[in-house]
Design an enzyme around this catalytic site. Structure first.
Site, PDB file in Angstrom:
ATOM      1  N   TRP A 156       0.810  -1.224   0.000  1.00  0.00           N
ATOM      2  CA  TRP A 156       0.000   0.000   0.000  1.00  0.00           C
ATOM      3  C   TRP A 156       0.846   1.278   0.000  1.00  0.00           C
ATOM      4  O   TRP A 156       0.306   2.360   0.121  1.00  0.00           O
ATOM      5  CB  TRP A 156      -0.922  -0.011   1.231  1.00  0.00           C
ATOM      6  CG  TRP A 156      -1.727  -1.258   1.334  1.00  0.00           C
ATOM      7  CD1 TRP A 156      -2.949  -1.502   0.767  1.00  0.00           C
ATOM      8  CD2 TRP A 156      -1.352  -2.468   2.029  1.00  0.00           C
ATOM      9  NE1 TRP A 156      -3.348  -2.777   1.074  1.00  0.00           N
ATOM     10  CE2 TRP A 156      -2.403  -3.394   1.844  1.00  0.00           C
ATOM     11  CE3 TRP A 156      -0.245  -2.841   2.785  1.00  0.00           C
ATOM     12  CZ2 TRP A 156      -2.372  -4.681   2.385  1.00  0.00           C
ATOM     13  CZ3 TRP A 156      -0.201  -4.124   3.327  1.00  0.00           C
ATOM     14  CH2 TRP A 156      -1.256  -5.028   3.126  1.00  0.00           C
ATOM     15  N   ASP A 157       2.165   1.167  -0.087  1.00  0.00           N
ATOM     16  CA  ASP A 157       3.068   2.320  -0.008  1.00  0.00           C
ATOM     17  C   ASP A 157       2.936   3.023   1.337  1.00  0.00           C
ATOM     18  O   ASP A 157       2.933   4.239   1.424  1.00  0.00           O
ATOM     19  CB  ASP A 157       2.799   3.308  -1.155  1.00  0.00           C
ATOM     20  CG  ASP A 157       3.893   4.360  -1.280  1.00  0.00           C
ATOM     21  OD1 ASP A 157       5.001   4.142  -0.759  1.00  0.00           O
ATOM     22  OD2 ASP A 157       3.633   5.420  -1.892  1.00  0.00           O
ATOM     23  N   TYR A 158       2.854   2.240   2.402  1.00  0.00           N
ATOM     24  CA  TYR A 158       2.763   2.795   3.746  1.00  0.00           C
ATOM     25  C   TYR A 158       4.174   2.954   4.339  1.00  0.00           C
ATOM     26  O   TYR A 158       4.547   2.303   5.324  1.00  0.00           O
ATOM     27  CB  TYR A 158       1.903   1.897   4.639  1.00  0.00           C
ATOM     28  CG  TYR A 158       0.407   2.034   4.405  1.00  0.00           C
ATOM     29  CD1 TYR A 158      -0.133   3.154   3.776  1.00  0.00           C
ATOM     30  CD2 TYR A 158      -0.480   1.040   4.836  1.00  0.00           C
ATOM     31  CE1 TYR A 158      -1.497   3.275   3.576  1.00  0.00           C
ATOM     32  CE2 TYR A 158      -1.849   1.166   4.644  1.00  0.00           C
ATOM     33  CZ  TYR A 158      -2.349   2.282   4.015  1.00  0.00           C
ATOM     34  OH  TYR A 158      -3.713   2.409   3.815  1.00  0.00           O
TER      35      TYR A 158
END
Length: 633
Positions: A310-312
């Protein structure tokens, strides 16, 4: 240096510093632990409404670089040097020019231009410079007082803090090539955050384009001797993962010099949204990693997202403080995350000071993709935003646009936070913008209260099979769709803001907000909207509409009971009452101020300073302004 030269140097120091004290804000985050707090209290709740512009400075970048300004993000927070270093106010422009100003007048004293290579796809940005006194250089000699700068083209510079000239004894006439040992030339990898220095060691991370292909540059953290520039150690967060890259440290780091530890907020592994070729948890990505400052050895780590899809990234500087409960004091660290969590850890061991639960994660629908079964979630403090968004929660100004949002939400693949992306349009809430981002938070000392700004805008994502992808590339812009090929994978990634035909977000406002979090008690004390939408539409509204806006940049707290922040898409800098979130003052700037402000006292007057230059992602105009405010004299 000759005696005459040394005498001139001390005369220069005396002229710069005067005989009065300059105090506060010597490093990017206010202190080495990133508290974003100032003990100054001349500006208070009672008089903040009287703030006025004390001086304004323009760097000249707009005139010099012209159209290239559209690729910039003005994120620099100035620092105030001590009297021994000339008592200058120093900051960097997006093109890595370092400028020293008189703190009382804003008149330029000197500037240093490293002449960066402006190639590559990264936006130009520079969050700050770092200062240290070099004890290995004799008092009064050139570069006893040093500034360190990590540049867009991957050079680490050491320059004299008094005159801005390179330190000839550091590396190659003042600079060290950060890509020299890793084989990575400028382009896909750059630098944005300021290095950190302690105990004779300077440590720097990197910024990597991590979503365009499967195997990207490694996110290697590098340490050098602050006197000579000699390499000391390297740390690769993804050692053992040859088919990936990134996990770099692009956010600011923190240092505990007493315990000899540096704290790394690491980002996602590449590519951000597809992980079939990087199975497992992908340590040490998406983590807080504590390294021994002298050796680079891992003391402990805490991973807040396993096998990130999630590109966290870990987006902000870890905040160091003393945890207090039942009369006990524990060296602690608070870390905000894009998914809206606040993890409170023992900073010597990495043990969570609040119980951690394990949240089940839905399985992926993508062949070969194996998600982590669970993700960690603290029982307290509560999440900073509610990631639960169903069709019945759709928002709109009218029944028509609300219905449009409801139909979109009903068609989404949506199993809550940590729903893996699929070939079906999937809800991303929060998206990769956060929640919190690189601005981080400000901590009220002794009270354990964290003041933090967050984004609250829903996005959607979809994995597009390569056979269906035309091969074009659209870079991210706020409020618009973008599609990027993930070379080396079967998919491209397509991300879009979830909004109605009126261009308004489908989730209820506020779309940006400010919260006060009690870290000791594990609760939210108050929250309020951050930003007005009156400039976000095709036509500017005559009145402020405080529904909150997407925001980038952070805020600072002061002993005067105030929290100052820009960050919003409305050209405002605001002062909030830190006790209850009431807005007490605001000022309209020429362009958005997507940087964190700072404050200092000089010759008896407290100043508030903010960099106003806009942000490439917001696409709302750029500038090269630095504004200082003070009470009437």
């Amino acid at each position: 240096m000759t005696l005459a030269g040394a005498g001139f140097r001390w005369l220069l120091l005396a002229l710069c510093a005067g005989s009065v004290a300059a105090s506060d804000w010597p490093v990017y985050g206010g202190d080495a632990g990133g508290s974003h707090y100032s003990p100054l209290d001349q500006i208070t709740r009672d008089n903040v409404a009287q703030l006025q512009v004390a001086w304004a400075f323009r760097s000249g970048d707009s005139e010099t670089f012209g159209a290239a300004m559209a690729q910039t993000s003005a994120q620099s927070t100035p620092i105030l040097l001590p009297e021994a270093a000339g008592a200058s106010l120093v900051y960097c422009t997006p093109f890595n020019r370092v400028i020293a100003l008189d703190p009382g007048s804003g008149v330029q004293r000197w500037d240093f231009d490293p002449g960066i290579d402006r190639g590559g796809d990264r936006p130009f940005r520079c969050r700050g410079v770092s200062y240290a006194e070099d004890r290995e250089t004799a008092a009064g000699e050139h570069c006893r007082q040093r500034l360190f700068l990590a540049t867009h083209d991957r050079q680490l510079w050491a320059i004299d803090a008094v005159d801005g000239k390179p330190c000839s004894g550091f590396g190659d006439n003042g600079r060290v090539a950060l890509y020299g040992s890793s084989g990575q030339a400028p382009g896909e990898i750059s630098n944005s955050s300021a290095p950190v220095i302690a105990n004779g060691v300077v440590v720097t991370g990197s910024t990597v384009i991590d979503f365009t292909r499967a195997t990207t540059p490694r996110g290697v953290v590098q340490a050098f001797a602050s006197h000579s520039g000699a390499p000391l150690w390297q740390f690769d967060p993804l050692a053992g993962h040859p088919d990936s890259g990134s996990a770099n440290v692009w956010a600011p780091m923190s240092v505990d010099a007493e315990h000899g530890l540096v704290y790394l907020p690491t980002s996602a592994p590449s590519p951000d949204y597809y992980g079939a070729a990087r199975p497992g948890d992908n340590l040490y990505a998406n983590s807080v990693v504590a390294l021994e400052l002298g050796s680079g050895a891992v003391r402990w780590h805490f991973q807040h997202v396993r096998h990130d899809l999630w590109d966290y990234d870990t987006p902000a500087q870890p905040i160091l403080f003393d945890w207090q409960r039942d009369g006990a004091r524990v060296p602690a660290l608070a870390q905000v995350t894009k998914q809206g969590f606040v993890f409170v850890l023992n900073r010597l061991t990495g043990t969570s000071l609040w119980e951690i639960t394990e949240q089940p994660v839905p399985p992926s629908q993508i062949p070969g993709e194996i998600t982590a079964r669970t993700q960690p979630k603290p029982i307290a403090p509560p999440p900073l935003l509610d990631g639960f968004l169903m069709p019945g929660d759709a928002w709109g100004l009218t029944p028509l646009d609300r219905g449009h949002c409801r139909r979109q939400l009903a068609a989404l693949h949506n199993l809550g936070l940590f729903t893996p992306l699929s070939e079906t349009r999937t809800l991303m809430y929060p998206g990769s913008l956060g929640g919190p981002n690189w601005g981080g938070g400000a901590l009220l000392p002794g009270r354990g209260v964290l003041l933090v700004n967050v984004n609250n805008v829903a996005f959607t994502g979809r994995l597009v099979p390569v056979a269906d992808d035309p091969g074009g590339r659209e870079l991210p812009t706020a409020g618009k769709r973008f599609r990027v090929p993930m070379a080396g994978t079967p998919y491209a990634i397509e991300i879009e803001s979830l909004q109605s035909f009126l261009g308004l977000p489908c989730n209820p406002p506020p779309w940006g907000k400010l919260l006060a979090v009690d870290l000791y008690g594990g609760r939210i004390l108050w929250e309020t909207a951050l930003g007005s939408v009156h400039e976000m539409g095709p036509v500017r509204a005559p009145l402020h509409i405080e529904w909150g806006t997407p925001n980038l940049g952070g805020g600072i707290a002061t002993a005067g009971g105030l929290f100052f922040i820009g960050a919003t898409m409305d050209r405002q800098i605001r002062a909030f009452d830190s006790a209850n979130g009431a807005t007490l003052w605001r000022h309209t700037l020429p362009v958005d101020a997507t940087a964190t402000p700072m404050t200092y006292s000089y010759r008896g007057r407290q100043y508030l300073v903010i960099n106003a230059g806009g942000h490439a992602m917001f696409n709302r105009g750029s500038g090269d302004y630095l504004y200082a405010f003070g009470l009437p004299q």
